[in-house]
Scaffold this motif. Structure first.
Motif, mmCIF file in Angstrom:
data_model
loop_
_atom_site.group_PDB
_atom_site.id
_atom_site.type_symbol
_atom_site.label_atom_id
_atom_site.label_comp_id
_atom_site.label_asym_id
_atom_site.label_seq_id
_atom_site.Cartn_x
_atom_site.Cartn_y
_atom_site.Cartn_z
ATOM 1 N N ARG A 25 0.833 -1.202 0.000
ATOM 2 C CA ARG A 25 0.000 0.000 0.000
ATOM 3 C C ARG A 25 0.870 1.256 0.000
ATOM 4 N NH1 ARG A 25 -3.411 0.378 5.098
ATOM 5 N NH2 ARG A 25 -1.352 0.813 5.907
ATOM 6 N N ARG A 28 2.553 1.748 -3.430
ATOM 7 C CA ARG A 28 1.635 2.246 -4.458
ATOM 8 C C ARG A 28 1.270 3.711 -4.203
ATOM 9 N NH1 ARG A 28 1.014 1.041 -9.110
ATOM 10 N NH2 ARG A 28 -1.219 0.910 -9.242
ATOM 11 N N MET A 29 1.119 4.087 -2.941
ATOM 12 C CA MET A 29 0.743 5.462 -2.628
ATOM 13 C C MET A 29 1.870 6.436 -2.948
ATOM 14 S SD MET A 29 -1.397 4.905 0.888
ATOM 15 C CE MET A 29 -1.554 6.632 1.216
ATOM 16 N N GLU A 31 4.202 6.026 -5.259
ATOM 17 C CA GLU A 31 4.621 5.953 -6.645
ATOM 18 C C GLU A 31 4.339 7.274 -7.353
ATOM 19 O OE1 GLU A 31 4.330 1.775 -8.755
ATOM 20 O OE2 GLU A 31 2.635 3.048 -9.198
ATOM 21 N N ARG A 33 4.409 9.067 -10.914
ATOM 22 C CA ARG A 33 4.506 8.886 -12.358
ATOM 23 C C ARG A 33 3.523 9.811 -13.052
ATOM 24 N NH1 ARG A 33 4.018 2.548 -13.758
ATOM 25 N NH2 ARG A 33 5.362 1.742 -12.132
ATOM 26 N N ILE A 39 -4.833 4.415 -15.499
ATOM 27 C CA ILE A 39 -3.852 3.821 -14.589
ATOM 28 C C ILE A 39 -4.102 4.332 -13.168
ATOM 29 C CG2 ILE A 39 -1.398 3.603 -14.048
ATOM 30 C CD1 ILE A 39 -1.835 2.237 -16.603
ATOM 31 N N GLU A 40 -4.408 5.601 -13.036
ATOM 32 C CA GLU A 40 -4.690 6.180 -11.718
ATOM 33 C C GLU A 40 -5.926 5.522 -11.099
ATOM 34 O OE1 GLU A 40 -4.262 8.380 -8.311
ATOM 35 O OE2 GLU A 40 -2.845 8.033 -9.936
ATOM 36 N N GLU A 42 -6.947 2.460 -11.692
ATOM 37 C CA GLU A 42 -6.529 1.115 -11.299
ATOM 38 C C GLU A 42 -5.787 1.171 -9.966
ATOM 39 O OE1 GLU A 42 -4.209 -0.770 -14.345
ATOM 40 O OE2 GLU A 42 -5.765 -0.459 -15.854
ATOM 41 N N ARG A 43 -4.929 2.166 -9.814
ATOM 42 C CA ARG A 43 -4.166 2.342 -8.574
ATOM 43 C C ARG A 43 -5.107 2.567 -7.400
ATOM 44 N NH1 ARG A 43 -2.579 7.060 -6.361
ATOM 45 N NH2 ARG A 43 -0.946 6.974 -4.824
ATOM 46 N N LYS A 44 -6.098 3.429 -7.587
ATOM 47 C CA LYS A 44 -7.069 3.691 -6.519
ATOM 48 C C LYS A 44 -7.853 2.431 -6.168
ATOM 49 C CE LYS A 44 -7.729 8.606 -7.371
ATOM 50 N NZ LYS A 44 -8.646 9.655 -7.808
ATOM 51 N N GLU A 46 -6.806 -0.684 -6.513
ATOM 52 C CA GLU A 46 -5.890 -1.561 -5.787
ATOM 53 C C GLU A 46 -5.767 -1.127 -4.333
ATOM 54 O OE1 GLU A 46 -2.075 -1.576 -7.672
ATOM 55 O OE2 GLU A 46 -2.778 -2.757 -9.375
ATOM 56 N N LEU A 47 -5.628 0.164 -4.099
ATOM 57 C CA LEU A 47 -5.503 0.665 -2.731
ATOM 58 C C LEU A 47 -6.769 0.377 -1.921
ATOM 59 C CD1 LEU A 47 -3.678 4.042 -3.422
ATOM 60 C CD2 LEU A 47 -2.715 2.007 -2.326
#
Length: 63
Positions: A25, A28-29, A31, A33, A39-40, A42-44, A46-47
Motif C-alpha cells: 500500500r 503504491r501510494m 509511486e 509517475r 492507470i490512476e 486502477e491504482r485507486k 488496488e488501494l
C-alpha cells in the motif's frame, strides 16, 4: 472479488501478511509517475482492495 477463500492463519502469519500489505500500500501510494487517468483509477482500486483486506484481517484478529 466475488470468490471467497477461507484460510486459517496463525497470529504470526496474519501479522506477516498485514506487514506485506502495508508495504505494498505504501509503495503504491508513494509511486510518482505521469500516468493516464485509467492507470490512476486502477491504482485507486488496488488501494481500496488492500484497505478492505487489511480490515478483514484486523477483524479476524479481534475475534
Amino acid at each position: 472479488m466475488n470468490d471467497l477463500l477461507h484460510l486459517e492463519l496463525t497470529d504470526r502469519q496474519r501479522e506477516l501478511l498485514l506487514r506485506g500489505l502495508r508495504f505494498v500500500r505504501s509503495s503504491r501510494m508513494l509511486e510518482i509517475r505521469e500516468v493516464p487517468d485509467t492507470i490512476e483509477e486502477e491504482r485507486k482500486a488496488e488501494l481500496t482492495e488492500i484497505r478492505e483486506l487489511v480490515a478483514i484481517l484486523d477483524q479476524q484478529a479481534a475475534k
